[in-house]
Design an enzyme around this catalytic site. Structure first.
Site, PDB file in Angstrom:
ATOM      1  CG  HIS A  62      -3.777  -4.233  14.606  1.00 46.75           C
ATOM      2  ND1 HIS A  62      -4.924  -3.493  14.391  1.00 46.75           N
ATOM      3  CD2 HIS A  62      -3.096  -4.220  13.434  1.00 46.75           C
ATOM      4  CE1 HIS A  62      -4.923  -3.044  13.149  1.00 46.75           C
ATOM      5  NE2 HIS A  62      -3.837  -3.471  12.546  1.00 46.75           N
ATOM      6  CG  ASP A  88      -3.918   0.074  10.326  1.00 49.47           C
ATOM      7  OD1 ASP A  88      -3.719  -0.192  11.527  1.00 49.47           O
ATOM      8  OD2 ASP A  88      -3.578  -0.686   9.402  1.00 49.47           O
ATOM      9  CG  ASP A 108       2.310   3.072   5.118  1.00 49.81           C
ATOM     10  OD1 ASP A 108       2.158   3.315   3.901  1.00 49.81           O
ATOM     11  OD2 ASP A 108       1.625   2.242   5.723  1.00 49.81           O
ATOM     12  CG  ASP A 140      11.015   1.629  -0.916  1.00 54.16           C
ATOM     13  OD1 ASP A 140      10.836   0.635  -0.192  1.00 54.16           O
ATOM     14  OD2 ASP A 140      11.320   1.554  -2.118  1.00 54.16           O
ATOM     15  CG  ASP A 158       0.213  -4.054   9.614  1.00 52.62           C
ATOM     16  OD1 ASP A 158      -0.367  -4.880   8.896  1.00 52.62           O
ATOM     17  OD2 ASP A 158      -0.382  -3.182  10.281  1.00 52.62           O
ATOM     18  CB  SER A 159       3.251  -5.605   4.048  1.00 55.32           C
ATOM     19  OG  SER A 159       3.159  -7.025   4.019  1.00 55.32           O
ATOM     20  CB  THR A 160      -1.014  -4.759   1.154  1.00 54.96           C
ATOM     21  OG1 THR A 160       0.123  -4.413   0.336  1.00 54.96           O
ATOM     22  CG2 THR A 160      -1.581  -3.469   1.740  1.00 54.96           C
ATOM     23  CD  GLU A 161      -2.248 -10.927   1.524  1.00 55.93           C
ATOM     24  OE1 GLU A 161      -1.745 -12.008   1.186  1.00 55.93           O
ATOM     25  OE2 GLU A 161      -2.373 -10.585   2.716  1.00 55.93           O
TER      26      GLU A 161
END
Length: 284
Positions: A62, A88, A108, A140, A158-161
């Site tokens: 972060h 988060d 998000d 989105d 700050d995304s997921t894979e």
């Protein structure tokens, strides 16, 4: 019976974290989510079988996602920040430590991640969701950057894979939308996974950046819970001088801000762009 929660991202490599206590597990509208306690890593959140954060080491990711772009811009130019993902609240927490930031929008797609982070991981956001400069939009991210009339000095993804709902955040259309929504000078930061384990992830992003932005680069962080080597963050900007802000100026800005950091330092800021050979080849 002891439960081990397995990370399933890598096809030829598996690791697992012991779940001392599971606080939440369910399928949200978009992805499988589990939050559990681990004696070593503290409270852990995983999405679709991939570690997203732990409370013991989240500060590394972060801080580097937030302070590298904002100290590069400087207080006069770091006023409006867009975060895509990051439900988060950890990136938003670090962004809002910059007194120059007047507005921080977090977009998000998964409301459940935001709500459960507030409930079970409040030490990550540390009140950032309640800051009057912050706005949370459940939407989105691809559509948002394509349609918004706002312009931002920094966009932090700050995304997921790039599997499941986050796959669209690694496409030409999304990156072109980000370029559209950036002020000049402005900077885009994305997460690009583990280059040793998934080289095509970083290579693909760099190839797209080369056709959209005037400047692109990779910088690295060492994150204990991102198993498989150093973790790559990607930089893109249409200001070719921004990344070359001298160390002395970065240090001056950091000192003037009064922001306490545990991983980020001006020296680490500059050194993170020095790449091992195998990563440099992926970043050309």
């Amino acid at each position: 019976m002891t439960r081990w929660v397995e990370e399933t991202l890598h096809p030829n490599f598996r690791c697992a974290l012991k779940a001392d206590r599971v606080l939440y597990e369910n399928q949200t509208e978009h992805q499988h989510l589990i939050i559990f306690d681990n004696e070593t890593f503290g409270r852990v959140m995983m999405l679709d079988g991939v570690v997203q954060l732990s409370t013991t080491d989240e500060f590394i990711y972060h801080e580097m996602m937030s302070h590298v772009p904002l100290f590069s811009l400087g207080a006069e130019r770091a006023k409006r920040v867009l975060i895509i993902g990051g439900g988060d609240g950890g990136v938003m927490r670090e962004v809002l430590k910059h007194k120059s930031v007047e507005r921080c929008v977090l977009v998000d797609i998964d409301r459940t991640v935001v709500d459960l982070s507030k409930e079970h991981l409040p030490e990550v956001s540390q009140g950032a969701f309640d800051d009057p400069r912050a706005e949370v939009i459940i939407a989105d991210g691809v559509k948002y950057v394509a349609e918004t009339d706002e312009r931002f000095d920094a966009i932090i993804v700050d995304s997921t894979e790039p599997v499941g709902p986050a796959a669209v955040l690694f496409t030409r259309g999304f990156f072109e939308g980000c370029a559209r929504a950036l002020n000049k000078p402005g900077v885009l930061i994305t997460q690009n996974g583990l280059p040793f384990m998934h080289p095509d992830h970083l290579r693909g992003t760099m190839e797209l950046f080369s056709t959209i932005f005037a400047d692109r680069a990779t910088y690295l962080v060492d994150q204990p819970t991102y198993f498989g080597g150093p973790f790559a963050l990607a930089w893109a900007s249409n200001d070719t001088s921004l990344r070359d802000t001298p160390l002395e100026e970065i240090a001056k800005r950091h000192a003037a801000s009064g922001i306490p950091t545990r991983y980020y330092t001006p020296d680490v800021h500059k050194a993170a762009f020095a790449l091992p050979g195998y990563v440099a080849k992926l970043s050309v």
